[in-house]
Design a protein around this motif. Structure first.
Motif, mmCIF file in Angstrom:
data_model
loop_
_atom_site.group_PDB
_atom_site.id
_atom_site.type_symbol
_atom_site.label_atom_id
_atom_site.label_comp_id
_atom_site.label_asym_id
_atom_site.label_seq_id
_atom_site.Cartn_x
_atom_site.Cartn_y
_atom_site.Cartn_z
ATOM 1 N N TYR A 41 21.010 2.266 -38.859
ATOM 2 C CA TYR A 41 19.591 1.916 -38.953
ATOM 3 C C TYR A 41 19.393 0.703 -39.862
ATOM 4 N N LEU A 42 20.171 0.635 -40.948
ATOM 5 C CA LEU A 42 20.066 -0.503 -41.856
ATOM 6 C C LEU A 42 20.417 -1.803 -41.141
ATOM 7 N N TRP A 65 7.776 5.400 -49.200
ATOM 8 C CA TRP A 65 8.918 6.013 -49.890
ATOM 9 C C TRP A 65 8.386 7.015 -50.908
ATOM 10 N N TYR A 66 9.077 8.142 -51.030
ATOM 11 C CA TYR A 66 8.705 9.156 -52.014
ATOM 12 C C TYR A 66 9.754 9.168 -53.121
ATOM 13 N N GLY A 84 15.724 -0.999 -48.807
ATOM 14 C CA GLY A 84 16.085 -0.439 -50.104
ATOM 15 C C GLY A 84 16.096 1.073 -50.080
ATOM 16 N N SER A 85 15.140 1.669 -49.374
ATOM 17 C CA SER A 85 15.072 3.125 -49.269
ATOM 18 C C SER A 85 16.305 3.673 -48.553
ATOM 19 N N ILE A 86 16.746 2.984 -47.507
ATOM 20 C CA ILE A 86 17.919 3.437 -46.756
ATOM 21 C C ILE A 86 19.173 3.331 -47.622
ATOM 22 N N LEU A 87 19.314 2.238 -48.357
ATOM 23 C CA LEU A 87 20.471 2.093 -49.251
ATOM 24 C C LEU A 87 20.494 3.194 -50.308
ATOM 25 N N TYR A 88 19.320 3.529 -50.819
ATOM 26 C CA TYR A 88 19.232 4.590 -51.829
ATOM 27 C C TYR A 88 19.708 5.920 -51.231
ATOM 28 N N ASN A 89 19.291 6.186 -50.000
ATOM 29 C CA ASN A 89 19.697 7.428 -49.349
ATOM 30 C C ASN A 89 21.187 7.451 -49.037
ATOM 31 N N ILE A 90 21.756 6.292 -48.740
ATOM 32 C CA ILE A 90 23.209 6.214 -48.524
ATOM 33 C C ILE A 90 23.943 6.633 -49.795
ATOM 34 N N GLY A 91 23.505 6.086 -50.937
ATOM 35 C CA GLY A 91 24.116 6.475 -52.209
ATOM 36 C C GLY A 91 23.937 7.958 -52.494
#
Length: 554
Positions: A41-42, A65-66, A84-91
């Protein structure tokens, strides 16, 4: 789709596919498959950004984003916020994969280390490319803290790997384990300092700070415990050469706190005992402090397994220390130095490798993205029909691939009279879409047209002479650097004229008996009886087989 002069109804399936992908990433699996879905998706977001988000103007489209800790919603009119939200979720998923590993076996520990380092890499990647975050969990301070926390947990797994199956005997082995424990304590100490910053401390859960502070004292005490074992309970504890090397390793560059600092090499068993006792005392003090901090947090008190480990480790250190205590012991109190952190594997962040994610641009039918994107402008498509006599050619040449470009027009030719322009993109021939067509395919379609040829053309808007200032972006993925060299129009034209490779050399659809042919100008190849083409190179004629992209008269 107005920018592309396309009917949006033709792309209903593509829009649906993107929507389904976005819906799927809201609840990804807590596994490698979930990470791959988020990365897919990213990468699609990068295509979507180039296709539809002009850098000079913003769409009225909000991304939400929550906050991961407070649950407070935030929104921005930037696709960078979504990335940025997707990268955060990957981490985040990498941390969950690491925590699910079986750390009682070597293979599980190795996987935990790998995924904690990847989690650190995802947060660091985000921290270095993300700015103006509306939520606290994506601010620079929080992301830096998370990187340190992930690396500290990975380093903890490295130490556990050394201790699996019991530690080996010997001064050096004990000293190495002590330095490994000191490294874990050091990384947790750095993380705790970042957590203790006023803004972070008010945001983070108290249990996080308590856990990190507990571990920094626990592993500091463990480091001193193993130095005590090296001094008193190993078969080679009396080997002065090994002790000297150990002291140089564990105290190199460490500043003494006072004159009774224990830096003197213990030559006798009594001196080794006193120094070992001092290290045990330091171990007991740190283990007691870790238990005290642990008990202050109600949430940590519920973790029975962790509390049992703290208690047993403290009792082990206290038991050894008590066995050395004597009522009439009036020996000088020695203060010991901190152990120098050192590891056979110092953990580092591993950035997400997006190049390994193979995805197809959902909106590929719009054409090659390097040409047909939101930052480029061109005219609406126009259809031009060229009618020629059998004795003449169409009078234009083409060059390049995907899309093929009008390279030159013959003066007074059919092409010039019908309104073709140099630099026009050929996006269709008859009913065939040629945005992605290769050079050879376009040439074949033109030849098949015989006397009547219908072209669909678009004219690119002229580029500004000076590059526009790149606008601020919330997040951007790294692009390959390109070397740009200034050139004059004359120099560019000369270089184009001399180019004879597949991409730049044009096919020429001209009259068989054109003026250029009669004049013998050496910039057109001549046919030979054996079916070869005579190519011109630096004014000399050479026999060569016809190559794709070379000029040819039709």
């Amino acid at each position: 789709m107005e920018h592309y002069s396309e009917d949006g109804n033709k792309y209903t399936s593509e829009i649906k596919e993107l929507g389904e992908l976005r819906e799927a990433v809201r609840t990804p699996e807590r596994s490698q498959a979930g990470v791959e879905l988020l990365m897919e998706y990213l990468c699609q977001l990068n295509f979507v950004e180039k296709r539809f988000f002009n850098s000079k103007r913003h769409l009225s489209l909000y991304f939400h984003w929550y906050d991961c800790l407070t649950g407070v919603p935030d929104s921005q009119k930037s696709i960078g916020f979504e990335k940025g939200s997707i990268l955060y979720n990957i981490g985040s998923i990498y941390t969950q994969i690491a925590c699910k590993q079986d750390r009682t076996v070597k293979a599980g520990l190795m996987q935990a280390i790998v995924h904690f380092e990847k989690a650190a890499g995802a947060f660091k990647y985000l921290e270095s490319r993300f700015s103006s975050a509306p939520s606290q969990d994506m601010k620079h301070e929080t992301l830096t803290m998370l990187v340190g926390l992930m690396l500290a947990q990975a380093q903890e797994c490295v130490l556990e790997g050394r201790l699996i199956g019991g530690s080996k005997e010997g001064v050096f082995n004990c000293a190495q384990i002590a330095q490994e424990a000191a490294m874990v304590s050091h990384k947790y100490s750095q993380t705790y300092k970042r957590m203790s910053a006023p803004e972070s401390k008010n945001y983070l859960p108290f249990s996080w700070l308590s856990m990190v502070e507990t571990k920094l004292h626990f592993y500091k005490g463990l480091a001193h415990y193993y130095i005590a074992l090296a001094l008193m309970e190993q078969k080679d504890s009396g080997d002065m050469a090994k002790l000297k090397l150990m002291f140089e390793a564990i105290h190199s560059g460490v500043a003494p706190r006072d004159e009774n600092n224990g830096l003197k090499l213990p030559a006798t068993a009594e001196e080794r005992k006193n120094l070992g006792k001092a290290h045990l005392r330091e171990a007991v003090v740190n283990h007691e402090e870790s238990i005290r901090i642990h008990n202050l947090c109600k949430q940590l008190r519920k973790i029975d397994t962790f509390r049992d480990i703290l208690q047993k480790t403290h009792e082990r250190s206290l038991s050894k220390f008590s066995s050395l205590e004597e009522e009439d012991d009036f020996s000088e109190i020695i203060s010991v130095l901190d152990i120098l952190p050192q590891s056979e594997h110092s953990t580092v962040s591993v950035s997400p490798d997006l190049s390994k994610v193979k995805v197809r641009d959902i909106f590929w039918k719009l054409g090659p993205i390097n040409v047909f994107n939101a930052n480029n402008d061109w005219s609406a498509p126009r259809s031009v029909t060229l009618e020629r006599d059998p004795s003449e050619g169409f009078g234009f040449s083409v060059r390049g691939d995907s899309p093929v470009v009008i390279a030159d027009l013959e003066k007074g030719s059919v092409a010039e009279r019908c309104g073709l322009r140099v630099r026009d993109y050929i996006v269709g021939i008859g009913e065939v879409d040629t945005k992605w067509a290769k050079h050879d395919e376009v040439v074949r379609l033109v030849r098949q047209a015989n006397l009547s040829l219908t072209l669909v053309l678009v004219t690119p808007a002229p580029k500004p002479e000076t590059p526009a200032h790149r606008p601020f972006s919330t997040i951007s993925l790294p692009a390959s650097p390109t070397k740009v060299q200034a050139q004059t129009p004359a120099a560019a034209t000369e270089r184009e004229r001399k180019s004879h490779n597949r991409i730049s050399a044009p096919w020429m659809f001209v009259r068989r008996n054109s003026n250029k042919d009669k004049n013998g100008t050496p910039d057109r190849p001549k046919s030979t009886p054996n079916g070869n083409i005579i190519l011109v190179s630096n004014g000399n004629l050479k026999n060569s087989h016809m190559v794709n992209g070379a000029d040819i008269e039709l």
